[in-house]
Design a protein around this motif. Sequence first.
Motif, PDB file in Angstrom:
ATOM      1  N   SER A  80       7.346   4.665  18.361  1.00 17.41           N
ATOM      2  CA  SER A  80       5.927   6.197  17.983  1.00 17.41           C
ATOM      3  C   SER A  80       5.193   5.266  16.761  1.00 17.41           C
ATOM      4  O   SER A  80       5.577   4.461  16.483  1.00 17.41           O
ATOM      5  N   ASN A  81       4.142   5.533  17.063  1.00 18.29           N
ATOM      6  CA  ASN A  81       3.108   5.209  15.758  1.00 18.29           C
ATOM      7  C   ASN A  81       3.037   6.023  15.042  1.00 18.29           C
ATOM      8  O   ASN A  81       1.508   5.297  14.302  1.00 18.29           O
ATOM      9  N   LYS A  82       4.157   6.840  14.810  1.00 14.85           N
ATOM     10  CA  LYS A  82       3.864   6.945  13.538  1.00 14.85           C
ATOM     11  C   LYS A  82       5.016   6.819  12.331  1.00 14.85           C
ATOM     12  O   LYS A  82       4.318   7.177  11.585  1.00 14.85           O
ATOM     13  N   VAL A  83       5.340   5.696  12.675  1.00 11.30           N
ATOM     14  CA  VAL A  83       6.170   4.961  12.012  1.00 11.30           C
ATOM     15  C   VAL A  83       5.364   3.728  12.077  1.00 11.30           C
ATOM     16  O   VAL A  83       5.594   2.885  13.126  1.00 11.30           O
ATOM     17  N   ARG A  84       5.528   3.088  10.781  1.00  9.46           N
ATOM     18  CA  ARG A  84       4.888   2.208  10.591  1.00  9.46           C
ATOM     19  C   ARG A  84       5.998   1.598   9.664  1.00  9.46           C
ATOM     20  O   ARG A  84       6.431   1.049   8.513  1.00  9.46           O
ATOM     21  N   SER A  85       6.703   0.077  10.435  1.00  8.18           N
ATOM     22  CA  SER A  85       6.687  -1.243   9.636  1.00  8.18           C
ATOM     23  C   SER A  85       6.261  -2.266   9.536  1.00  8.18           C
ATOM     24  O   SER A  85       5.785  -2.743  10.160  1.00  8.18           O
ATOM     25  N   ILE A  86       7.183  -2.409   8.644  1.00  8.93           N
ATOM     26  CA  ILE A  86       6.035  -4.336   7.378  1.00  8.93           C
ATOM     27  C   ILE A  86       7.287  -4.597   7.166  1.00  8.93           C
ATOM     28  O   ILE A  86       7.866  -4.050   6.613  1.00  8.93           O
ATOM     29  N   SER A  87       7.154  -5.959   7.168  1.00  8.44           N
ATOM     30  CA  SER A  87       7.865  -6.936   6.347  1.00  8.44           C
ATOM     31  C   SER A  87       7.407  -7.378   4.204  1.00  8.44           C
ATOM     32  O   SER A  87       6.874  -6.656   4.161  1.00  8.44           O
ATOM     33  N   PRO A  88       8.671  -7.516   3.907  1.00  2.46           N
ATOM     34  CA  PRO A  88       8.024  -7.226   2.207  1.00  2.46           C
ATOM     35  C   PRO A  88       7.149  -8.507   2.128  1.00  2.46           C
ATOM     36  O   PRO A  88       7.407  -9.075   2.122  1.00  2.46           O
ATOM     37  N   HIS A  89       5.855  -7.576   1.763  1.00  2.72           N
ATOM     38  CA  HIS A  89       5.035  -8.363   1.142  1.00  2.72           C
ATOM     39  C   HIS A  89       4.017  -7.502   0.353  1.00  2.72           C
ATOM     40  O   HIS A  89       3.733  -5.925   0.428  1.00  2.72           O
ATOM     41  N   ARG A  90       3.129  -8.202  -1.093  1.00  6.11           N
ATOM     42  CA  ARG A  90       3.211  -7.200  -1.927  1.00  6.11           C
ATOM     43  C   ARG A  90       1.833  -6.554  -1.427  1.00  6.11           C
ATOM     44  O   ARG A  90       1.515  -5.649  -1.640  1.00  6.11           O
ATOM     45  N   GLU A  91       0.744  -7.023  -1.275  1.00  9.80           N
ATOM     46  CA  GLU A  91      -0.745  -6.859  -0.372  1.00  9.80           C
ATOM     47  C   GLU A  91      -0.317  -5.437   0.177  1.00  9.80           C
ATOM     48  O   GLU A  91      -1.015  -4.864  -0.376  1.00  9.80           O
ATOM     49  N   VAL A  92       0.870  -5.210   1.012  1.00 12.63           N
ATOM     50  CA  VAL A  92       1.137  -3.844   1.596  1.00 12.63           C
ATOM     51  C   VAL A  92       1.116  -2.973   0.364  1.00 12.63           C
ATOM     52  O   VAL A  92       0.359  -1.827   0.786  1.00 12.63           O
ATOM     53  N   PHE A  93       2.104  -3.163  -0.212  1.00  9.48           N
ATOM     54  CA  PHE A  93       2.533  -2.069  -1.442  1.00  9.48           C
ATOM     55  C   PHE A  93       0.791  -1.884  -2.720  1.00  9.48           C
ATOM     56  O   PHE A  93       0.918  -1.086  -3.073  1.00  9.48           O
ATOM     57  N   GLU A  94       0.423  -2.337  -2.738  1.00  8.72           N
ATOM     58  CA  GLU A  94      -1.053  -2.236  -3.661  1.00  8.72           C
ATOM     59  C   GLU A  94      -1.840  -2.042  -2.770  1.00  8.72           C
ATOM     60  O   GLU A  94      -2.960  -1.641  -3.717  1.00  8.72           O
ATOM     61  N   SER A  95      -1.825  -2.307  -1.657  1.00  7.93           N
ATOM     62  CA  SER A  95      -3.249  -1.487  -0.922  1.00  7.93           C
ATOM     63  C   SER A  95      -3.353   0.372  -0.836  1.00  7.93           C
ATOM     64  O   SER A  95      -2.494   1.000  -1.492  1.00  7.93           O
ATOM     65  N   ALA A  96      -4.786   0.594  -1.039  1.00  9.55           N
ATOM     66  CA  ALA A  96      -5.527   1.987  -1.023  1.00  9.55           C
ATOM     67  C   ALA A  96      -4.539   3.031  -0.640  1.00  9.55           C
ATOM     68  O   ALA A  96      -4.332   3.729  -0.915  1.00  9.55           O
ATOM     69  N   GLU A  97      -3.961   2.928   0.654  1.00  3.54           N
ATOM     70  CA  GLU A  97      -3.625   3.216   2.062  1.00  3.54           C
ATOM     71  C   GLU A  97      -1.842   3.649   1.697  1.00  3.54           C
ATOM     72  O   GLU A  97      -1.465   5.171   1.494  1.00  3.54           O
ATOM     73  N   PHE A  98      -1.106   2.817   1.257  1.00 10.01           N
ATOM     74  CA  PHE A  98      -0.075   3.190   0.457  1.00 10.01           C
ATOM     75  C   PHE A  98       0.228   3.372  -0.890  1.00 10.01           C
ATOM     76  O   PHE A  98       1.021   4.422  -0.949  1.00 10.01           O
ATOM     77  N   GLY A  99      -0.742   3.842  -1.768  1.00  8.09           N
ATOM     78  CA  GLY A  99      -0.937   4.090  -2.837  1.00  8.09           C
ATOM     79  C   GLY A  99      -1.470   5.897  -2.722  1.00  8.09           C
ATOM     80  O   GLY A  99      -0.906   5.880  -4.078  1.00  8.09           O
TER      81      GLY A  99
END
Length: 286
Positions: free
Chosen positions: A166-185
């Motif tokens: 499913s493209n409704k679920v996004r899987s990531i590895s632990p990286h700070r850049e993802v968690f600090e992005s505007a999309e995630f915030g």
Amino acid sequence: MTTNPHADVYDLCVIGAGAAGLNALAVARDYLPKEARVALVDRRDAVGGMWVDTYDYVRLHQPYRMFTAADVRWRESHSRDYLADKDQVLAHLRDCLDACSDAYHLEKYFGYEFLSLSEEEFDDEWTAVIELCQKDSGNAQKIRAKRCIKAFGFRVPQNPPLEFSSNKVRSISPHREVFESAEFGTSEAPCFIVGGGKTAMDTAVNILNGNPGRQVSLLVGRGTVFLNREKTCGPGFKRWVGGQTTLDGFLALGTLFNGENHAEVMAFLKQNMSVQLDNSFENYFF
């Protein structure tokens, strides 16, 4: 295949430039003469071992002064219970390497993948033959040493993101850049962390610190049990001047274990030495 151009035979070759390799280099100072020649091999481009590869919001889960090699003191000064971050740990490990470098002639083979180890007779003596491959060029190379220490440590692999249909679920590895992005915030989507160990706990803390109130769930399997310093070493100031050591705790476990009573030993560990999110957790790794 090329031969080491710098010397016919090193006195010692250490494979791995993490904590295990640095401690091996430190011990070698007590046995090798000042004029000895030592080779240090690592597939990474710098000293640090797993700390080079790990997620950048990792914290050292022990008082920082206890984590060292070659008995090198930390340059930085913090409270005794301070948990150092990745950059601070790497800086200290570089200091540890410098301390070893002054004891003998050290040559670094950073960016070289270890391929094989064998023994061959060379100038009427048996020597270790270490076959390497330079990552950038792919060129193979052999070096010889009178002794060789494999200091790989745990060789913890990095986990890639999971694949979903499913493209409704996004899987990531632990990286700070993802968690600090505007999309995630700005997203209100729930977060599911697969795992319940140290990486999962660091990730949960990192997400909640930056996004208070965010829904975060752990998928933990058997669940991880952590060593509790308050129980094993004593609380407050006593931890530093008395109380039992971690070794004392493990000796107690070893004495209790008779080869068959796994459940009893685990119950003792959980009650007297550990902390866990749920009492049903049963996976412990040290």
